[in-house]
Write a protein that holds these residues in place. Structure first.
Motif, PDB file in Angstrom:
ATOM      1  N   VAL A  88      23.594  14.414  -2.746  1.00 39.25           N
ATOM      2  CA  VAL A  88      23.673  15.867  -2.656  1.00 39.25           C
ATOM      3  C   VAL A  88      24.433  16.373  -3.880  1.00 39.25           C
ATOM      4  N   ILE A  89      23.690  16.893  -4.833  1.00 37.50           N
ATOM      5  CA  ILE A  89      24.263  17.369  -6.084  1.00 37.50           C
ATOM      6  C   ILE A  89      24.724  18.812  -5.861  1.00 37.50           C
ATOM      7  N   GLY A  90      25.988  19.085  -6.174  1.00 37.41           N
ATOM      8  CA  GLY A  90      26.580  20.344  -5.729  1.00 37.41           C
ATOM      9  C   GLY A  90      27.011  20.225  -4.279  1.00 37.41           C
ATOM     10  N   GLY A  91      27.380  19.029  -3.886  1.00 31.69           N
ATOM     11  CA  GLY A  91      27.650  18.729  -2.488  1.00 31.69           C
ATOM     12  C   GLY A  91      29.032  19.089  -1.992  1.00 31.69           C
ATOM     13  N   THR A  92      29.841  19.757  -2.829  1.00 30.66           N
ATOM     14  CA  THR A  92      31.177  20.165  -2.394  1.00 30.66           C
ATOM     15  C   THR A  92      31.288  21.677  -2.220  1.00 30.66           C
ATOM     16  N   GLY A  93      30.187  22.403  -2.445  1.00 34.85           N
ATOM     17  CA  GLY A  93      30.215  23.862  -2.379  1.00 34.85           C
ATOM     18  C   GLY A  93      29.958  24.401  -0.981  1.00 34.85           C
TER      19      GLY A  93
ATOM     20  N   HIS B 210      28.122  15.030  -4.648  1.00 35.18           N
ATOM     21  CA  HIS B 210      28.400  14.869  -6.074  1.00 35.18           C
ATOM     22  C   HIS B 210      28.582  16.246  -6.701  1.00 35.18           C
ATOM     23  N   SER B 211      29.517  16.349  -7.614  1.00 39.02           N
ATOM     24  CA  SER B 211      29.775  17.611  -8.308  1.00 39.02           C
ATOM     25  C   SER B 211      30.601  17.300  -9.552  1.00 39.02           C
ATOM     26  N   GLN B 212      30.951  18.349 -10.292  1.00 36.42           N
ATOM     27  CA  GLN B 212      31.812  18.139 -11.451  1.00 36.42           C
ATOM     28  C   GLN B 212      33.129  17.489 -11.039  1.00 36.42           C
ATOM     29  N   SER B 213      33.611  17.819  -9.845  1.00 33.69           N
ATOM     30  CA  SER B 213      34.884  17.264  -9.392  1.00 33.69           C
ATOM     31  C   SER B 213      34.797  15.776  -9.083  1.00 33.69           C
ATOM     32  N   THR B 214      33.575  15.267  -8.909  1.00 33.88           N
ATOM     33  CA  THR B 214      33.413  13.828  -8.666  1.00 33.88           C
ATOM     34  C   THR B 214      32.934  13.105  -9.930  1.00 33.88           C
ATOM     35  N   GLY B 215      32.857  13.852 -11.046  1.00 39.01           N
ATOM     36  CA  GLY B 215      32.586  13.200 -12.325  1.00 39.01           C
ATOM     37  C   GLY B 215      31.171  13.285 -12.844  1.00 39.01           C
ATOM     38  N   ILE B 216      30.327  14.149 -12.263  1.00 38.92           N
ATOM     39  CA  ILE B 216      28.981  14.282 -12.823  1.00 38.92           C
ATOM     40  C   ILE B 216      28.846  15.611 -13.568  1.00 38.92           C
ATOM     41  N   ASP B 217      27.921  15.618 -14.508  1.00 36.50           N
ATOM     42  CA  ASP B 217      27.649  16.820 -15.293  1.00 36.50           C
ATOM     43  C   ASP B 217      26.141  16.929 -15.447  1.00 36.50           C
TER      44      ASP B 217
ATOM     45  N   GLY C  80      26.980  10.703 -15.548  1.00 37.90           N
ATOM     46  CA  GLY C  80      27.140  10.264 -14.174  1.00 37.90           C
ATOM     47  C   GLY C  80      25.932  10.406 -13.281  1.00 37.90           C
ATOM     48  N   LEU C  81      24.838  10.979 -13.782  1.00 38.99           N
ATOM     49  CA  LEU C  81      23.695  11.240 -12.903  1.00 38.99           C
ATOM     50  C   LEU C  81      22.995   9.959 -12.463  1.00 38.99           C
ATOM     51  N   ASP C  82      22.816   9.011 -13.373  1.00 40.56           N
ATOM     52  CA  ASP C  82      22.144   7.760 -13.004  1.00 40.56           C
ATOM     53  C   ASP C  82      22.897   7.055 -11.883  1.00 40.56           C
ATOM     54  N   GLN C  83      24.206   7.040 -11.993  1.00 42.90           N
ATOM     55  CA  GLN C  83      25.012   6.388 -10.956  1.00 42.90           C
ATOM     56  C   GLN C  83      24.966   7.173  -9.642  1.00 42.90           C
ATOM     57  N   ALA C  84      24.942   8.496  -9.754  1.00 45.35           N
ATOM     58  CA  ALA C  84      24.971   9.332  -8.552  1.00 45.35           C
ATOM     59  C   ALA C  84      23.705   9.169  -7.714  1.00 45.35           C
ATOM     60  N   VAL C  85      22.559   9.020  -8.362  1.00 40.02           N
ATOM     61  CA  VAL C  85      21.299   8.969  -7.608  1.00 40.02           C
ATOM     62  C   VAL C  85      20.811   7.541  -7.367  1.00 40.02           C
ATOM     63  N   ALA C  86      21.505   6.542  -7.899  1.00 38.42           N
ATOM     64  CA  ALA C  86      21.095   5.148  -7.708  1.00 38.42           C
ATOM     65  C   ALA C  86      21.057   4.806  -6.218  1.00 38.42           C
ATOM     66  N   GLY C  87      19.936   4.278  -5.781  1.00 38.66           N
ATOM     67  CA  GLY C  87      19.792   3.874  -4.394  1.00 38.66           C
ATOM     68  C   GLY C  87      19.471   4.998  -3.431  1.00 38.66           C
ATOM     69  N   ALA C  88      19.393   6.230  -3.930  1.00 36.46           N
ATOM     70  CA  ALA C  88      19.119   7.362  -3.044  1.00 36.46           C
ATOM     71  C   ALA C  88      17.634   7.462  -2.729  1.00 36.46           C
TER      72      ALA C  88
END
Length: 242
Positions: free
Chosen positions: A5-10, A30-37, A43-51
């Motif tokens: 969930v990108i923008g998942g802290t809003g 996932h969001s800027q606060s978790t290290g993605i831009d 950080g996007l490849d790591q964020a969506v890996a396995g999703a």
């Protein structure tokens, strides 16, 4: 299923994550606060890996002519990362009537986001929602001047953020729509009327003056921001205010 969930802290994203996890899925915010831009791609490849599913709830930092570039770049980066990861479903949140208001930079930008997704390599779903009840105070502030708030009589169909999150989570957990689902609140108001209801409830003594040119919604013609045939959410505005 696993959801990135990108923008998942809003406002919406945090509730989508909660709903999906409560339903037994694995939803990771996932969001800027978790290290993605989403602009640089960091950080996007790591964020969506396995999703299995990407839910993109990021938003442009501005509503002006810079917003199309934000959605173009962020969607290009997320689609590339999702394709590399083998993601099977990509969901975005958009706006009812977004393609009917070309006068507004932000609406053109969101319409562009929809087109990029539909033309992309991943099966997709678009959830279009009407205006959030949570944003009405901000709308009032845009055209407030002393004891007066100027608002157009634009028809809107306000929906609670919780109901939007429920709809997004439901669509994300289902099969890709390959199209759009509209969700809306159960009642239609003119914006000036909604302003009067809101100020009255808050015992705010300011006066709402009907001005067809006032604010962003002054550019909206007709009832394009409403949809009587949408999936109607349960929360009424008076109940939400209370």
């Amino acid at each position: 299923m696993k959801f990135a969930v990108i923008g998942g802290t809003g406002l919406i994203g945090s509730q989508v994550v909660k709903n999906l996890n409560a339903a037994g899925h694995e939803a990771v915010p996932h969001s800027q606060s978790t290290g993605i831009d989403v602009i640089s791609g960091q950080g996007l490849d790591q964020a969506v890996a396995g999703a299995d599913v990407i839910v993109n709830l990021t938003n442009s930092p501005t509503f002006d002519e810079a917003s199309p570039a934000f959605f173009q770049t962020s969607m290009d980066n997320l689609l590339a990362a999702g394709r590399k990861a083998g993601v099977r479903h990509f969901v975005i949140l958009s706006i009812v009537g977004v393609d009917q208001v070309p006068e507004l930079d932000y609406y053109r930008a969101k319409a562009l986001q929809e087109k990029i997704l539909a033309a992309g390599p991943i099966p997709y779903s678009i959830v279009r929602a009407t205006q959030f009840m949570e944003f009405i105070d901000a709308v009032l502030s845009w055209t407030a001047d002393g004891d007066t708030v100027r608002l157009p009589a634009t028809p809107i169909q306000p929906i609670a953020a919780k109901d939007v999150a429920d709809a997004v989570a439901e669509v994300a957990a289902g099969a890709p729509l390959g199209g759009i689902r509209n969700v809306a609140g159960p009642e239609i108001f003119s914006l000036d009327e909604l302003g009067r209801i809101t100020l009255s409830h808050k015992s705010d003594g300011r006066t709402v003056v009907t001005d067809p040119t006032a604010g962003m919604f002054g550019a909206v013609k007709g009832d394009v921001l409403t949809d009587k045939d949408a999936h109607l959410a349960p929360t009424h505005y008076a109940d939400w205010l209370s």
